[in-house]
Structure formats: C-alpha cells, structure tokens
Design an enzyme around this catalytic site. Structure first.
Site, PDB file in Angstrom:
ATOM      1  N   ARG A   1       0.826  -1.220   0.000  1.00  0.00           N
ATOM      2  CA  ARG A   1       0.000   0.000   0.000  1.00  0.00           C
ATOM      3  C   ARG A   1       0.859   1.268   0.000  1.00  0.00           C
ATOM      4  NH1 ARG A   1      -5.447  -1.752   2.145  1.00  0.00           N
ATOM      5  NH2 ARG A   1      -6.080   0.398   2.289  1.00  0.00           N
TER       6      ARG A   1
ATOM      7  N   TYR B   1       0.863   4.299  -2.528  1.00  0.00           N
ATOM      8  CA  TYR B   1      -0.261   5.236  -2.371  1.00  0.00           C
ATOM      9  C   TYR B   1      -0.131   6.021  -1.063  1.00  0.00           C
ATOM     10  CZ  TYR B   1      -5.227   6.649  -2.150  1.00  0.00           C
ATOM     11  OH  TYR B   1      -6.408   7.358  -2.072  1.00  0.00           O
TER      12      TYR B   1
ATOM     13  N   ARG C   1     -13.182  -1.552  -4.593  1.00  0.00           N
ATOM     14  CA  ARG C   1     -13.359  -1.170  -3.193  1.00  0.00           C
ATOM     15  C   ARG C   1     -14.586  -1.878  -2.630  1.00  0.00           C
ATOM     16  NH1 ARG C   1     -12.125   5.212  -3.887  1.00  0.00           N
ATOM     17  NH2 ARG C   1     -12.672   4.726  -6.029  1.00  0.00           N
TER      18      ARG C   1
ATOM     19  N   GLN D   1     -12.528  -5.976  10.674  1.00  0.00           N
ATOM     20  CA  GLN D   1     -11.911  -4.654  10.475  1.00  0.00           C
ATOM     21  C   GLN D   1     -13.020  -3.628  10.233  1.00  0.00           C
ATOM     22  OE1 GLN D   1     -12.049  -7.159   8.333  1.00  0.00           O
ATOM     23  NE2 GLN D   1     -11.459  -6.661   6.240  1.00  0.00           N
TER      24      GLN D   1
ATOM     25  N   PRO E   1      -5.545  -1.831   7.062  1.00  0.00           N
ATOM     26  CA  PRO E   1      -5.795  -1.214   8.367  1.00  0.00           C
ATOM     27  C   PRO E   1      -6.934  -1.907   9.124  1.00  0.00           C
ATOM     28  CG  PRO E   1      -5.540   0.469   6.671  1.00  0.00           C
ATOM     29  CD  PRO E   1      -5.622  -0.852   5.965  1.00  0.00           C
TER      30      PRO E   1
HETATM   31  P1  NAD Z   1     -11.088   7.326  -9.258  1.00  0.00           P
HETATM   32  O1  NAD Z   1     -10.115   6.243  -9.549  1.00  0.00           O
HETATM   33  O2  NAD Z   1     -12.508   7.143  -9.643  1.00  0.00           O
HETATM   34  O3  NAD Z   1     -10.609   8.706  -9.877  1.00  0.00           O
HETATM   35  C1  NAD Z   1      -9.277   9.021 -10.125  1.00  0.00           C
HETATM   36  C2  NAD Z   1      -9.221   9.777 -11.436  1.00  0.00           C
HETATM   37  O4  NAD Z   1      -7.857  10.174 -11.678  1.00  0.00           O
HETATM   38  C3  NAD Z   1      -9.645   8.913 -12.636  1.00  0.00           C
HETATM   39  O5  NAD Z   1     -10.464   9.659 -13.499  1.00  0.00           O
HETATM   40  C4  NAD Z   1      -8.321   8.544 -13.297  1.00  0.00           C
HETATM   41  O6  NAD Z   1      -8.457   8.255 -14.668  1.00  0.00           O
HETATM   42  C5  NAD Z   1      -7.495   9.788 -13.013  1.00  0.00           C
HETATM   43  N1  NAD Z   1      -6.048   9.541 -12.996  1.00  0.00           N
HETATM   44  C6  NAD Z   1      -5.382   8.561 -12.344  1.00  0.00           C
HETATM   45  N2  NAD Z   1      -4.069   8.683 -12.558  1.00  0.00           N
HETATM   46  C7  NAD Z   1      -3.899   9.772 -13.366  1.00  0.00           C
HETATM   47  C8  NAD Z   1      -2.766  10.405 -13.940  1.00  0.00           C
HETATM   48  N3  NAD Z   1      -1.525   9.946 -13.735  1.00  0.00           N
HETATM   49  N4  NAD Z   1      -2.971  11.499 -14.722  1.00  0.00           N
HETATM   50  C9  NAD Z   1      -4.222  11.968 -14.955  1.00  0.00           C
HETATM   51  N5  NAD Z   1      -5.322  11.407 -14.431  1.00  0.00           N
HETATM   52  C10 NAD Z   1      -5.169  10.321 -13.641  1.00  0.00           C
HETATM   53  O7  NAD Z   1     -10.969   7.589  -7.670  1.00  0.00           O
HETATM   54  P2  NAD Z   1     -11.789   8.558  -6.735  1.00  0.00           P
HETATM   55  O8  NAD Z   1     -12.414   7.746  -5.666  1.00  0.00           O
HETATM   56  O9  NAD Z   1     -12.615   9.496  -7.525  1.00  0.00           O
HETATM   57  O10 NAD Z   1     -10.594   9.369  -6.051  1.00  0.00           O
HETATM   58  C11 NAD Z   1     -10.254  10.697  -6.432  1.00  0.00           C
HETATM   59  C12 NAD Z   1      -9.165  11.217  -5.516  1.00  0.00           C
HETATM   60  O11 NAD Z   1      -9.600  11.190  -4.159  1.00  0.00           O
HETATM   61  C13 NAD Z   1      -7.866  10.409  -5.579  1.00  0.00           C
HETATM   62  O12 NAD Z   1      -6.773  11.296  -5.509  1.00  0.00           O
HETATM   63  C14 NAD Z   1      -7.928   9.564  -4.337  1.00  0.00           C
HETATM   64  O13 NAD Z   1      -6.653   9.237  -3.854  1.00  0.00           O
HETATM   65  C15 NAD Z   1      -8.676  10.469  -3.361  1.00  0.00           C
HETATM   66  N6  NAD Z   1      -9.368   9.693  -2.323  1.00  0.00           N
HETATM   67  C16 NAD Z   1     -10.532   9.037  -2.586  1.00  0.00           C
HETATM   68  C17 NAD Z   1     -11.144   8.307  -1.577  1.00  0.00           C
HETATM   69  C18 NAD Z   1     -12.452   7.598  -1.775  1.00  0.00           C
HETATM   70  O14 NAD Z   1     -12.928   6.944  -0.841  1.00  0.00           O
HETATM   71  N7  NAD Z   1     -13.133   7.707  -2.900  1.00  0.00           N
HETATM   72  C19 NAD Z   1     -10.553   8.222  -0.304  1.00  0.00           C
HETATM   73  C20 NAD Z   1      -9.353   8.887  -0.094  1.00  0.00           C
HETATM   74  C21 NAD Z   1      -8.772   9.643  -1.091  1.00  0.00           C
HETATM   75  N1  UDP Z   2     -12.653  -5.659   1.482  1.00  0.00           N
HETATM   76  C1  UDP Z   2     -13.365  -6.844   1.540  1.00  0.00           C
HETATM   77  N2  UDP Z   2     -13.865  -7.342   0.377  1.00  0.00           N
HETATM   78  C2  UDP Z   2     -13.727  -6.722  -0.827  1.00  0.00           C
HETATM   79  C3  UDP Z   2     -13.010  -5.497  -0.883  1.00  0.00           C
HETATM   80  C4  UDP Z   2     -12.484  -4.995   0.302  1.00  0.00           C
HETATM   81  O1  UDP Z   2     -13.540  -7.438   2.606  1.00  0.00           O
HETATM   82  O2  UDP Z   2     -14.228  -7.252  -1.831  1.00  0.00           O
HETATM   83  C5  UDP Z   2     -12.125  -5.086   2.742  1.00  0.00           C
HETATM   84  C6  UDP Z   2     -10.669  -4.635   2.681  1.00  0.00           C
HETATM   85  O3  UDP Z   2      -9.816  -5.711   2.999  1.00  0.00           O
HETATM   86  C7  UDP Z   2     -10.658  -3.544   3.740  1.00  0.00           C
HETATM   87  C8  UDP Z   2     -12.067  -2.941   3.676  1.00  0.00           C
HETATM   88  O4  UDP Z   2     -12.877  -3.915   3.019  1.00  0.00           O
HETATM   89  O5  UDP Z   2     -10.475  -4.103   5.019  1.00  0.00           O
HETATM   90  C9  UDP Z   2     -12.124  -1.637   2.890  1.00  0.00           C
HETATM   91  O6  UDP Z   2     -11.482  -1.864   1.646  1.00  0.00           O
HETATM   92  P1  UDP Z   2     -11.439  -0.786   0.485  1.00  0.00           P
HETATM   93  O7  UDP Z   2     -10.559  -1.356  -0.576  1.00  0.00           O
HETATM   94  O8  UDP Z   2     -12.805  -0.368   0.128  1.00  0.00           O
HETATM   95  O9  UDP Z   2     -10.753   0.501   1.135  1.00  0.00           O
HETATM   96  P2  UDP Z   2      -9.430   0.718   2.022  1.00  0.00           P
HETATM   97  O10 UDP Z   2      -8.895  -0.601   2.494  1.00  0.00           O
HETATM   98  O11 UDP Z   2      -8.489   1.418   1.114  1.00  0.00           O
HETATM   99  O12 UDP Z   2      -9.924   1.525   3.145  1.00  0.00           O
END
Ligand code: NAD
Ligand code: UDP
Length: 310
Positions: A140, A143, A184, A207, A271
């Site tokens: 992980r 990221y 996810r 978890q 986590p």
């Molecule tokens: P997502 O994967 O749907 O969106 C990411 C977007 O970025 C996509 O459109 C992808 O094509 C684009 N992208 C990826 N790499 C790129 C690159 N090198 N150049 C240009 N474009 C690129 O994910 P999301 O859930 O919409 O997440 C958006 C942002 O929010 C991310 O930065 C992610 O880390 C952050 N984030 C999201 C969550 C969540 O729960 N959704 C949680 C924590 C942080």
């Molecule tokens: N997870 C799971 N089954 C799935 C996908 C995820 O049990 O098909 C679990 C994963 O191991 C984690 C939690 O769900 O403990 C949340 O995972 P997710 O990938 O959504 O987000 P993150 O771990 O980045 O918070």
C-alpha cells in the site's frame, strides 16, 4: 472562476465538476482515463464553460486558472497497486505540477489526500494531529507514502512560495459512478449482491471503516476550498463506524439478495480500524455529513441496478 480539476472524469472528480458547473464556473477536466470515464462528464461536453484535456498529471500542465483541485490518482487498492511505480509518480509529480501551475497563475490549490496517511492507526478515532503508522515498503506504500509526500509538497509550496493551499484527508467515500470493477468494498459487495455472486470478505470481516456518501464529501470539499485561510489538513468523512461483516449484512438486506459471504485472506497492511475525528471540519467549515449509511447505500444500489450489465 476558471477551475482545473485533475482526475475530473473519475468517481469523485465528476461529482465535483457537477457542483462547479452548477455554480456557473468555467471548468477544465484533466484526466488520463486510467480509472475515469468520458461518460462521467459527457453531460457537460456541450457547454462552452467546460473542456477536457486528456493528459497524464505527471506531465507539466499548461493552462490559466484561478483554482485547482488535484484528484488525479487511482484510489482503489487493486488499481493503485496495478502499477505502483506510476502511482508513486502520479502522487509526487502530479502534486508538483499542480503546485507549479498554482505558483505561476497565483491560483489556490487543493489536494485530495486520504485517511491512508494514518496507515494502520494506533489512535482511534483519528484527529488531524495524529502522524500515522505507515509501512514505507509494503504493497500500500506507493499510495500511502505518495499521499504523504503530496501533503509535504503542498505544505512547502505554501511556506516557501506563498501558494494558497488546501488539503483534505478523505475517509472512505462511496456512491453512484463508482466503477463496477473498482475493487473497493462498497461497490464490490453491491455488485456481487445484485449479480447473485458470493460477497468476498477479506479476513474475518472484523476490520472497520467509516463510509461517507459522495454528496456529503463534495460539500466538504467546496467549503474547504472557499475557506479564507485553512492551509493545514482537514479530515472529511462520516464518523459512523462499521465492520465489514456489518456492511455485508446491510447490503444483503437492502438488495434482498440471496448471495452468501465467502472468506478470503486479508491483504497485507490492511488497516484494522478507521474512523475520522471531524471536530476540525465541524469547527472551521461548519460541516458534518447528513446522509446515513443505509440511505447512501440505497442510492448507490439504485445506481448499480440501473447501470450494471450482468
Ligand atoms: P477514481 O479512480 O474514480 O478517480 C481518479 C481519477 O484520476 C480517474 O479519473 C483517473 O483516470 C485519473 N487519474 C489517475 N491517474 C492519473 C494520472 N496519472 N494522470 C491523470 N489522471 C489520472 O478515484 P476517486 O475515488 O474518484 O478518487 C479521487 C481522488 O480522491 C484520488 O486522488 C484519491 O486518492 C482520493 N481519495 C478518494 C477516496 C475515496 O474513498 N473515494 C478516499 C481517499 C482519497
Ligand atoms: N474488502 C473486503 N472485500 C472486498 C473489498 C475490500 O472485505 O471485496 C475489505 C478490505 O480488505 C478492507 C475494507 O474492506 O479491510 C475496505 O477496503 P477498500 O478497498 O474499500 O478501502 P481501504 O482498504 O483502502 O480503506
């Protein structure tokens, strides 16, 4: 205002663009379409206030803007682990290019950071002052450490160059427009339940995570971006905390699915618990989530019912 959204064709970016377009801004969506889709933003393509730049955020960005939201980065573990070196580059070079652009244009820059910067937290719930427990060499890390250096760059551009910066630490967010193949947990369980497939539980399912509905999150983004001087990170998430077993049971009940839960190995560095302390967001943004898990899951299930090809 003229606003750049990197990662604008993704899940969160496209919802953010909907809000910015509704507020009559000019919006530029920059995306390489790795996990994003043109269909997420195609309803804006006819507007003269909207344009798409197909580009990797790792390359220097050339446009004139007043504000930048930096969301470009794959967010789901299977996607960000597929090419971990590119994820690290995206996190570092993406933040650097956005900040260079912000410096040149005098723009305000907003970084989508994450609760992952807390790693496998020893403090619960997590306040912004907690510095985290992150493995720097695990699967992980591309990221988690990428997002940590992103916060560092944003903080240094603010201190050294006076760039106006905003940093949001996003806790697990879900809703319509997640990809069925996103990987996810919320989208996996809903898609599996609707298709009558087994729900894939990783580990024993004890978890915990705290799930925020996308509309609540985007409201928090807008309030933080508009804040006159909040340059230190702010947690945005829903403090409701659930085990993955509880999530699976709720999804099965709401979908009326007969799917079973099957147990699979827990991925490394997963986590054990996560829950935001949102006192700061309440205080400085007057923000808190309004949509409870069952209501948000209901909206997400409806979306997948209408959009899933079985
Ligand atoms: P997502 O994967 O749907 O969106 C990411 C977007 O970025 C996509 O459109 C992808 O094509 C684009 N992208 C990826 N790499 C790129 C690159 N090198 N150049 C240009 N474009 C690129 O994910 P999301 O859930 O919409 O997440 C958006 C942002 O929010 C991310 O930065 C992610 O880390 C952050 N984030 C999201 C969550 C969540 O729960 N959704 C949680 C924590 C942080
Ligand atoms: N997870 C799971 N089954 C799935 C996908 C995820 O049990 O098909 C679990 C994963 O191991 C984690 C939690 O769900 O403990 C949340 O995972 P997710 O990938 O959504 O987000 P993150 O771990 O980045 O918070």
């Amino acid at each position: 205002m003229r606003i750049l959204v990197t990662g604008g064709a993704g899940f969160l970016g496209s919802h953010l663009i909907d809000r910015l377009m509704a507020a009559d801004h000019e919006v530029i969506c920059l995306d390489n379409f790795f996990t994003g889709r043109k269909s997420n933003v195609e309803h804006h393509l006819e507007s003269s206030r909207f344009r798409v730049i197909e580009q990797d955020v790792c390359d220097p960005i050339d446009c004139e803007v007043d504000r930048i939201f930096n969301l470009a980065c794959p967010a789901s573990p299977p996607h960000y682990q597929a090419d971990p070196i590119h994820t690290a580059k995206t996190s570092f070079l993406g933040a650097l290019n956005v900040l260079e652009l912000a410096k040149r244009c005098g723009a305000r820059a907003f970084q989508a950071s994450t609760s992952e910067i807390y790693g496998d937290p020893e403090i619960h719930p997590q306040p912004e002052s907690y510095r985290g427990c992150v493995n720097p060499i695990g699967i992980r890390s591309c990221y988690d450490e990428g997002k940590r250096i992103g916060e560092t760059l944003f903080s240094d551009y603010q201190r050294v160059h006076g760039v106006e910066t905003r940093i949001v630490r996003i806790f697990n967010t879900y809703g319509p427009r997640m990809l069925a193949s996103d990987g996810r947990v919320v989208s996996n369980f809903i898609v599996q339940a609707l298709r009558g497939e087994d729900l894939t539980m990783y580990g024993e399912g004890l978890q915990t995570r705290s799930f925020c509905f996308v509309d609540d999150l985007i409201e928090g983004f807008l309030r933080l971006m508009d804040h006159p001087d909040q340059s230190t990170p702010v947690n945005i998430g829903n403090p409701g905390e659930f085990t993955m077993l509880e999530l699976a049971e709720t999804v099965l009940r709401l979908t009326e699915s007969k799917s079973k839960v099957t147990f699979h190995p827990l991925p490394s560095d997963d986590p054990r618990q996560r829950k935001p302390d949102i006192s700061l967001a309440r205080k400085v943004l007057d923000w808190e989530p309004k949509i409870a898990l069952e209501e948000g899951l209901g909206k997400t299930i409806s979306y997948f019912r209408n959009n899933l090809s079985t």
